[in-house]
Every structure is written in structure tokens, then in C-alpha cells.
Design a protein around this motif. Sequence first.
Motif, short mmCIF file in Angstrom:
data_model
loop_
_atom_site.label_atom_id
_atom_site.label_comp_id
_atom_site.label_asym_id
_atom_site.label_seq_id
_atom_site.Cartn_x
_atom_site.Cartn_y
_atom_site.Cartn_z
N TYR A 35 -5.36 9.18 0.74
CA TYR A 35 -4.57 8.00 1.05
C TYR A 35 -4.87 7.57 2.49
N GLN A 37 -3.05 5.59 5.62
CA GLN A 37 -1.75 5.10 6.10
C GLN A 37 -1.94 4.43 7.45
N GLY A 40 2.77 2.19 10.82
CA GLY A 40 3.94 1.44 10.41
C GLY A 40 3.96 1.02 8.95
N GLN A 41 3.03 1.53 8.15
CA GLN A 41 2.96 1.16 6.75
C GLN A 41 3.02 2.39 5.85
N GLY A 42 3.19 2.13 4.56
CA GLY A 42 3.14 3.22 3.60
C GLY A 42 1.71 3.57 3.26
N PRO A 43 1.49 4.78 2.78
CA PRO A 43 0.13 5.20 2.39
C PRO A 43 -0.42 4.34 1.26
N LEU A 88 -3.99 6.92 9.70
CA LEU A 88 -3.80 8.32 9.34
C LEU A 88 -4.33 8.50 7.91
N LEU A 90 -4.48 10.81 4.71
CA LEU A 90 -3.76 11.91 4.09
C LEU A 90 -4.49 12.39 2.85
N ARG A 111 -5.81 11.79 12.03
CA ARG A 111 -5.62 10.50 12.71
C ARG A 111 -6.98 10.02 13.20
N PHE B 91 9.89 7.29 2.43
CA PHE B 91 9.10 6.42 1.57
C PHE B 91 9.54 6.60 0.12
N GLY B 106 6.18 2.47 -1.01
CA GLY B 106 6.77 1.34 -0.31
C GLY B 106 6.40 1.39 1.17
N GLU B 107 6.95 0.44 1.93
CA GLU B 107 6.61 0.32 3.34
C GLU B 107 7.35 1.32 4.23
#
Lengths: 115, 115
Positions: A35, A37, A40-43, A88, A90, A111, B91, B106-107
Motif C-alpha cells: 500500500y 500512504q 494525511g491520506q489513507g493507504p 509511506l 506499507l 518512508r 481508518f 477511508g481518509e
Amino acid sequence: ETGVTQSPTHLIKTRGQQVTLRCSSQSGHNTVSWYQQALGQGPQFIFQYYREEENGRGNFPPRFSGLQFPNYSSELNVNALELDDSALYLCASSPGRGSSYNEQFFGPGTRLTVL
Amino acid sequence: AQTVTQSQPEMSVQEAETVTLSCTYDTSESDYYLFWYKQPPSRQMILVIRQEAYKQQNATENRFSVNFQKAAKSFSLKISDSQLGDAAMYFCAYRRYTSGSRLTFGEGTQLTVNP
């Protein structure tokens, strides 16, 4: 039992370079998912490997590629790095396919900063 | 395509109080899983709770419980007796029932716990 590990922890690259990220899956797990990421966002799902074969891919360009080895560890390779690849990354492993639920166990992430 | 929406970028709660985090999702599937993951500053994604869509009973794990409304496609997380260690990014995630499929996140909601 060793959990999911990822290396390196951090790295800095410049635009246009290539990078390889590594993931060791949890013992007994034969499925690995990657994933991305962004801050500030979701994966976002990149792709998944099951028994050394790609088993699903998200909306990422071909310069994102991967491998899974016979011991089920995995690599994520990104060519021609762009600034937006800074994120990042994952890795998650799970026990394998089947009709039952398979929990995904996540590593601590790598990272990546692209300058 | 499935989507997951968390409309609360940030939430705060007093220690020992109760807080509810919201999540809505969109899918045409009838069988699926829903999850809440916690991501502390250490970045490691930790599974908090999961819900199977075919189960009417809401999942509970100690101080964490969900309110799953399948018809409304809503999946909220309630944290009771909040503790300082609950502070993290949370999340909501969706996964199709078929094994090995990707997680759609989600975010995220950043939860702050005030002493």
C-alpha cells in the motif's frame, strides 16, 4: 513469532532514480500486499502477491513492480521516481487465500522521500 | 468500485469519556468485511475491530464497539472510557468477501485524547 518487517525505515531519493523496498512476511503467511500512504491520506492498494504471482493490482502505473520470493518475502520496485511518489509504503501479510477471513498484518512501513 | 468516506478529519475527547467516529461506504456487494484500524505515530497499522456484513450483531472488542447499519451503509466506531493511548489516526476500511482481495481505506480521522 516474528511479525512483518520492512526495510529500510527511511530513504531519500532524487527524481528519476529507482528504489527497491523490502518486506518480510509473518511466519506462515504466503500472501503479501503493498500500500502507498501519502501524507494525511489513507493507504492506497498497489498490488498483492500470492505464492510468487501477482494477484491483483490497484491503479498504479507499470513503473511500480514487485516480486515475491519462495520464502514469501517481497520487494516493491519503483522506477523513474516522481515527486508524488513520496509517501509511506506499507506491506501487509496474511495467511493465504481461502473462503475464510484472513487478517492482514501490517509492517511499520518505509518512508520514501523523493527530492 | 467501492469507496469509503470518513467525514471527520479530526475529533477530540476527554479522557474517560466516549467518542464515536463515523464512516460510510459504497458497494454493490452483499457480502464483505468492514474494519477499523488504528495508526499511532509509530505508523504501524493495528486492527481494532472487524465486522462481517452477513452478521447482524454489532462487533465488540473490550472498549471498542461498532454500529453497523447495512442498509444505510454506515459503520461507526464507539470508543468508551477513552484512554490517552487511544490517541491516533483511525481508518475505516472495506474488503470484499472473496479471499485475498484488497483493503479500501477511508481518509482517516485523527483522534486526540485530552487529559
